[in-house]
Design a protein around this motif. Structure first.
Motif, mmCIF file in Angstrom:
data_model
loop_
_atom_site.group_PDB
_atom_site.id
_atom_site.type_symbol
_atom_site.label_atom_id
_atom_site.label_comp_id
_atom_site.label_asym_id
_atom_site.label_seq_id
_atom_site.Cartn_x
_atom_site.Cartn_y
_atom_site.Cartn_z
ATOM 1 N N PRO A 114 0.815 -1.223 0.000
ATOM 2 C CA PRO A 114 0.000 0.000 0.000
ATOM 3 C C PRO A 114 0.845 1.268 0.000
ATOM 4 O O PRO A 114 2.003 1.265 0.416
ATOM 5 C CB PRO A 114 -0.797 -0.106 1.305
ATOM 6 C CG PRO A 114 -0.691 -1.518 1.734
ATOM 7 C CD PRO A 114 0.575 -2.052 1.169
ATOM 8 N N ASP A 115 0.232 2.365 -0.425
ATOM 9 C CA ASP A 115 0.880 3.677 -0.390
ATOM 10 C C ASP A 115 1.191 4.036 1.061
ATOM 11 O O ASP A 115 0.393 3.773 1.965
ATOM 12 C CB ASP A 115 -0.058 4.732 -1.005
ATOM 13 C CG ASP A 115 0.583 6.102 -1.076
ATOM 14 O OD1 ASP A 115 1.811 6.186 -1.317
ATOM 15 O OD2 ASP A 115 -0.142 7.095 -0.900
ATOM 16 N N VAL A 116 2.354 4.644 1.293
ATOM 17 C CA VAL A 116 2.796 4.944 2.654
ATOM 18 C C VAL A 116 2.553 6.392 3.085
ATOM 19 O O VAL A 116 2.598 6.688 4.284
ATOM 20 C CB VAL A 116 4.292 4.610 2.843
ATOM 21 C CG1 VAL A 116 4.544 3.145 2.541
ATOM 22 C CG2 VAL A 116 5.178 5.507 2.000
ATOM 23 N N ALA A 117 2.291 7.279 2.147
ATOM 24 C CA ALA A 117 2.162 8.705 2.467
ATOM 25 C C ALA A 117 1.076 8.940 3.515
ATOM 26 O O ALA A 117 -0.066 8.506 3.351
ATOM 27 C CB ALA A 117 1.857 9.501 1.202
ATOM 28 N N GLY A 118 1.479 9.573 4.615
ATOM 29 C CA GLY A 118 0.544 9.900 5.681
ATOM 30 C C GLY A 118 0.146 8.740 6.563
ATOM 31 O O GLY A 118 -0.661 8.920 7.482
ATOM 32 N N LEU B 169 9.082 9.527 1.943
ATOM 33 C CA LEU B 169 7.883 9.227 1.155
ATOM 34 C C LEU B 169 6.610 9.685 1.862
ATOM 35 O O LEU B 169 5.511 9.444 1.379
ATOM 36 C CB LEU B 169 7.806 7.727 0.856
ATOM 37 C CG LEU B 169 8.932 7.157 -0.009
ATOM 38 C CD1 LEU B 169 8.839 5.635 -0.073
ATOM 39 C CD2 LEU B 169 8.874 7.763 -1.407
ATOM 40 N N GLY B 170 6.750 10.324 3.032
ATOM 41 C CA GLY B 170 5.602 10.862 3.747
ATOM 42 C C GLY B 170 5.041 9.987 4.845
ATOM 43 O O GLY B 170 4.017 10.310 5.437
ATOM 44 N N ALA B 171 5.706 8.867 5.150
ATOM 45 C CA ALA B 171 5.227 7.970 6.202
ATOM 46 C C ALA B 171 5.562 8.522 7.588
ATOM 47 O O ALA B 171 6.511 9.287 7.760
ATOM 48 C CB ALA B 171 5.858 6.595 6.041
ATOM 49 N N VAL B 172 4.765 8.104 8.561
ATOM 50 C CA VAL B 172 5.027 8.409 9.968
ATOM 51 C C VAL B 172 5.594 7.130 10.580
ATOM 52 O O VAL B 172 4.907 6.107 10.637
ATOM 53 C CB VAL B 172 3.734 8.835 10.701
ATOM 54 C CG1 VAL B 172 4.018 9.085 12.177
ATOM 55 C CG2 VAL B 172 3.119 10.051 10.025
ATOM 56 N N VAL B 173 6.855 7.183 10.993
ATOM 57 C CA VAL B 173 7.533 6.012 11.554
ATOM 58 C C VAL B 173 8.114 6.405 12.904
ATOM 59 O O VAL B 173 8.968 7.291 12.981
ATOM 60 C CB VAL B 173 8.658 5.512 10.617
ATOM 61 C CG1 VAL B 173 9.265 4.215 11.158
ATOM 62 C CG2 VAL B 173 8.148 5.310 9.194
#
Length: 177
Positions: A104-108, A134-138
């Protein structure tokens, strides 16, 4: 969390190797935990995944299994939790979709990294930085074995909390009994 009282001993017996080993970080160690030796055993892999479920942050949206050892664990945790898995490459492939993370897309999205063994956290650090770009929250990594020094977080520099099923100290204690 319900702790499997024999897990440390069983993992230690399955994957502790002694000798001289060069780690990803370049460090040389006299003990190596070959995670593939437990990941290849369905019963042990399932027991590790079961322990990881309770370590996941409640707001986890995706499970980011790191290439290669984190992928089978993330798949098992995904199966238990019904959370989608994401397969994170060491580097984006140069053909086809050219993706770093398959799934799945990771952004946000809030991603919990799933890793096998952490010593210095180099692979986790690289993946975290790339996913954040890429916009992910980790914010959290859950690992099977944390072999970093006790009371030290090698990933504090990138603001990651480490939650582990087993520590080096637990494996050493299991090995001595």
């Amino acid at each position: 969390m319900t702790t499997d009282p024999h897990l440390a001993a069983d993992i230690d017996a399955a994957c502790r190797l002694t000798g001289q080993f060069t780690l990803r970080s370049g460090q040389v160690a006299d003990t190596y935990f070959d995670k593939y030796l437990f990941e290849a055993q369905p019963d042990l892999l399932d027991r590790v995944a079961a322990q990881m479920v309770d370590l996941l942050p409640e707001d986890t949206e995706l499970l980011g299994g790191l290439e290669l050892g984190g992928i089978p664990i993330a798949t098992m945790v995904s199966s238990r939790t019904r959370l989608p898995a994401l397969f994170v490459r060491k580097k984006a492939k140069e053909y086809g979709t050219a993706k770093l993370a398959e799934g799945p897309d990771v952004a946000g999205r809030r991603i919990t990294i799933i890793e096998d063994v952490i010593t210095t956290g180099g692979a986790v650090r690289d993946a975290t930085n790339a996913l954040r770009e890429l916009g992910a929250v980790v914010e959290v990594v859950v690992c099977a074995i944390d072999r970093s020094p006790a009371d030290e977080n090698p990933l504090a520099d990138v603001g990651l909390e480490i939650r582990s099923v087993l520590t080096r100290a637990q494996l050493d204690a299991a090995s001595s009994t």
